[in-house]
Motif scaffolding. Sequence first.
Motif, PDB file in Angstrom:
ATOM      1  N   UNK A 233     -41.407 -60.175  81.292  1.00 64.05           N
ATOM      2  CA  UNK A 233     -42.752 -59.832  81.280  1.00 64.05           C
ATOM      3  C   UNK A 233     -43.374 -60.203  79.956  1.00 64.05           C
ATOM      4  N   UNK A 234     -42.415 -61.145  79.129  1.00 65.91           N
ATOM      5  CA  UNK A 234     -43.090 -62.077  78.313  1.00 65.91           C
ATOM      6  C   UNK A 234     -43.408 -61.127  76.804  1.00 65.91           C
ATOM      7  N   UNK A 235     -42.952 -60.037  76.680  1.00 65.52           N
ATOM      8  CA  UNK A 235     -42.958 -59.080  75.455  1.00 65.52           C
ATOM      9  C   UNK A 235     -42.253 -59.658  74.347  1.00 65.52           C
ATOM     10  N   UNK A 236     -42.912 -59.424  73.218  1.00 66.82           N
ATOM     11  CA  UNK A 236     -42.409 -59.946  72.029  1.00 66.82           C
ATOM     12  C   UNK A 236     -41.254 -58.797  71.504  1.00 66.82           C
ATOM     13  N   UNK A 237     -40.346 -59.207  70.616  1.00 66.03           N
ATOM     14  CA  UNK A 237     -39.401 -58.290  70.129  1.00 66.03           C
ATOM     15  C   UNK A 237     -39.757 -56.994  69.455  1.00 66.03           C
ATOM     16  N   UNK A 238     -40.942 -57.046  68.786  1.00 66.21           N
ATOM     17  CA  UNK A 238     -41.621 -56.038  68.338  1.00 66.21           C
ATOM     18  C   UNK A 238     -41.904 -54.900  69.060  1.00 66.21           C
TER      19      UNK A 238
ATOM     20  N   UNK B 146     -32.749 -47.519  67.742  1.00 63.39           N
ATOM     21  CA  UNK B 146     -31.884 -48.809  67.563  1.00 63.39           C
ATOM     22  C   UNK B 146     -32.699 -49.960  68.198  1.00 63.39           C
ATOM     23  N   UNK B 147     -33.296 -49.600  69.412  1.00 65.04           N
ATOM     24  CA  UNK B 147     -34.109 -50.635  70.067  1.00 65.04           C
ATOM     25  C   UNK B 147     -35.416 -50.988  69.357  1.00 65.04           C
ATOM     26  N   UNK B 148     -35.967 -49.850  69.147  1.00 65.65           N
ATOM     27  CA  UNK B 148     -37.324 -50.005  68.141  1.00 65.65           C
ATOM     28  C   UNK B 148     -37.101 -50.626  66.948  1.00 65.65           C
ATOM     29  N   UNK B 149     -35.962 -50.315  66.039  1.00 60.53           N
ATOM     30  CA  UNK B 149     -35.997 -50.714  64.923  1.00 60.53           C
ATOM     31  C   UNK B 149     -35.489 -52.487  65.020  1.00 60.53           C
ATOM     32  N   UNK B 150     -34.477 -52.723  65.825  1.00 61.57           N
ATOM     33  CA  UNK B 150     -33.899 -53.826  66.247  1.00 61.57           C
ATOM     34  C   UNK B 150     -35.341 -55.016  66.557  1.00 61.57           C
ATOM     35  N   UNK B 151     -36.179 -54.493  67.196  1.00 60.72           N
ATOM     36  CA  UNK B 151     -37.326 -55.157  67.768  1.00 60.72           C
ATOM     37  C   UNK B 151     -38.230 -55.701  66.627  1.00 60.72           C
ATOM     38  N   UNK B 152     -38.394 -54.476  65.637  1.00 61.28           N
ATOM     39  CA  UNK B 152     -39.520 -54.782  64.553  1.00 61.28           C
ATOM     40  C   UNK B 152     -38.656 -55.627  63.652  1.00 61.28           C
TER      41      UNK B 152
ATOM     42  N   UNK C 211     -32.786 -58.117  69.966  1.00 58.94           N
ATOM     43  CA  UNK C 211     -32.526 -59.492  69.066  1.00 58.94           C
ATOM     44  C   UNK C 211     -31.621 -60.536  69.846  1.00 58.94           C
ATOM     45  N   UNK C 212     -31.190 -60.262  70.936  1.00 61.58           N
ATOM     46  CA  UNK C 212     -30.100 -61.176  71.736  1.00 61.58           C
ATOM     47  C   UNK C 212     -30.659 -62.306  71.867  1.00 61.58           C
ATOM     48  N   UNK C 213     -32.020 -62.432  72.432  1.00 59.23           N
ATOM     49  CA  UNK C 213     -32.744 -63.937  72.568  1.00 59.23           C
ATOM     50  C   UNK C 213     -32.734 -64.552  71.533  1.00 59.23           C
ATOM     51  N   UNK C 214     -33.021 -64.056  70.414  1.00 62.71           N
ATOM     52  CA  UNK C 214     -33.372 -64.653  68.999  1.00 62.71           C
ATOM     53  C   UNK C 214     -31.943 -65.259  68.718  1.00 62.71           C
TER      54      UNK C 214
END
Length: 488
Positions: free
Chosen positions: A305-310, A160-166, A41-44
């Motif tokens: 790579x332009x991947x979305x957070x989730x 935590x990274x998966x949960x944070x992305x979703x 979530x850092x970018x957001x």
Amino acid sequence: MTSRRSAGALAEPGARPGLTLAAVAVVQFMVSLDLSVVNVGLAQIAAGLGFSAVGLTWVIHAYALTFGGLLLLGGKAADRYGRKPVLLLGLALFGLASLAGGLAQEPGQLVAARAAQGIGAAALAPAALALLTTTFPAGRARVRAFGIWSATNAAGGALGVLIGGVLTEYAGWRWVMFVSVPMAACALALTWRAVPAGPPPVRGARPDVLGAVLATAGMTLLVFGIVRTDRYAWTSPVTVATLAVAVVLLAAFIVVERTTAREPLIRLGLLANRSVAGANAYNLLVGAAMAAAFYFASLYLQRVLGTGPALTGVEFLPFALGVVAGSVLAVKLGYRLAPRTLLVIGGLLTAAGFAWFGLISADGAFVTDVLGPSIVAGVGFGLCLGPVVSTATVGVAAHETGAASGLLNSSRQIGASLGLAVLGTVAHDRTGQAVTPEALNDGYALGLSLGAVLLLGAVLIALTVLRGDNPPARAGQVDDRVSLSARD
């Protein structure tokens, strides 16, 4: 027959081991998750609250520094005032700070909330580990308990990274803070119900608050001086003065611990134990490399790579599963291999994964640039988790278990903050002011490659400082070496 009875013995009268293990597992999952959940979530967060590129790193530093700097005080408080009250206090503070962070309206408020989370975590983490140690003192029950604890620790950090992305993509970045609130409430309820009151508080000198302040202030200034080199050169008066004051504060901390503190945060004689000193040095370098890797890999997937957070969170799953697999494998191999052997193997595997990560390219893809190194590094890291804790606590007296646990956790968190500060600064210098995918990729690749170098340093410490003459315990043998081999 005697060994079987001793294997299941409980140190705390009235303890409910199943519920206690559940409470400690929730605590460790929450603490580990909070170290990584904000990364995606850092970018957001930067866009939502207006953080600068360098200022954004303080979302990580504020938590890691207060957590690492105050862990020793938390361990001593748990030993002196009792594990249950310190654990309850830490959980309440952690939950309230998580709520405040989710409601933050400007950068300073979020950084302050993250710092408060770190203070709460510094109270609850060593208390939880010491509680598990006394609830499961020996035997197979201890092996299983620490195996579960190790797995939840690994799963929390990696998932935590998966949960944070979703959460970031579908609920908003504020939920990476809010998510800890129900977990803290659940752990609070379990602790209140399952954990016995324990012995009355120890009478005597108060814990060394001055030492904790000096250590935390010194480390904060040290990191502050490093990350500000993007504005002030290493040889500038501002940087030199900041780093000099940091060194003075840390030197004062050592003097206080040696001469004036009636109840020091850490008995410096403990570090004369080669296992304790070597394991903490190993842990510091691993923490430095891993924190930087999470940071760089998350930004590479999103900004290059332009991947979305989730989807970024999903693409961290191979690493998460690798860590859990490595942790489980370490428990099984702990009956056959000495902890030092596992530390060397795990460190080399993780270093190989990071070196592979260093080959990322701006026109790369998840399958070719991320998947393979994630699995290799994840399994290697999982192999390290249990043995480093077992090594760091060998020969530690029962009344110092909280302090020893705090020291080990502290070395990892301080390493995480220093690693991110140094490697983040080096990567930023390589990138310069450019924000093209190519320039960003060069900086991230350099940071990941340097992480591999740090891990090789950790392996060298394991080979030269730690003892390798401990024979592996046989299955069924009731021995602390067996039980400790499963710990994280």
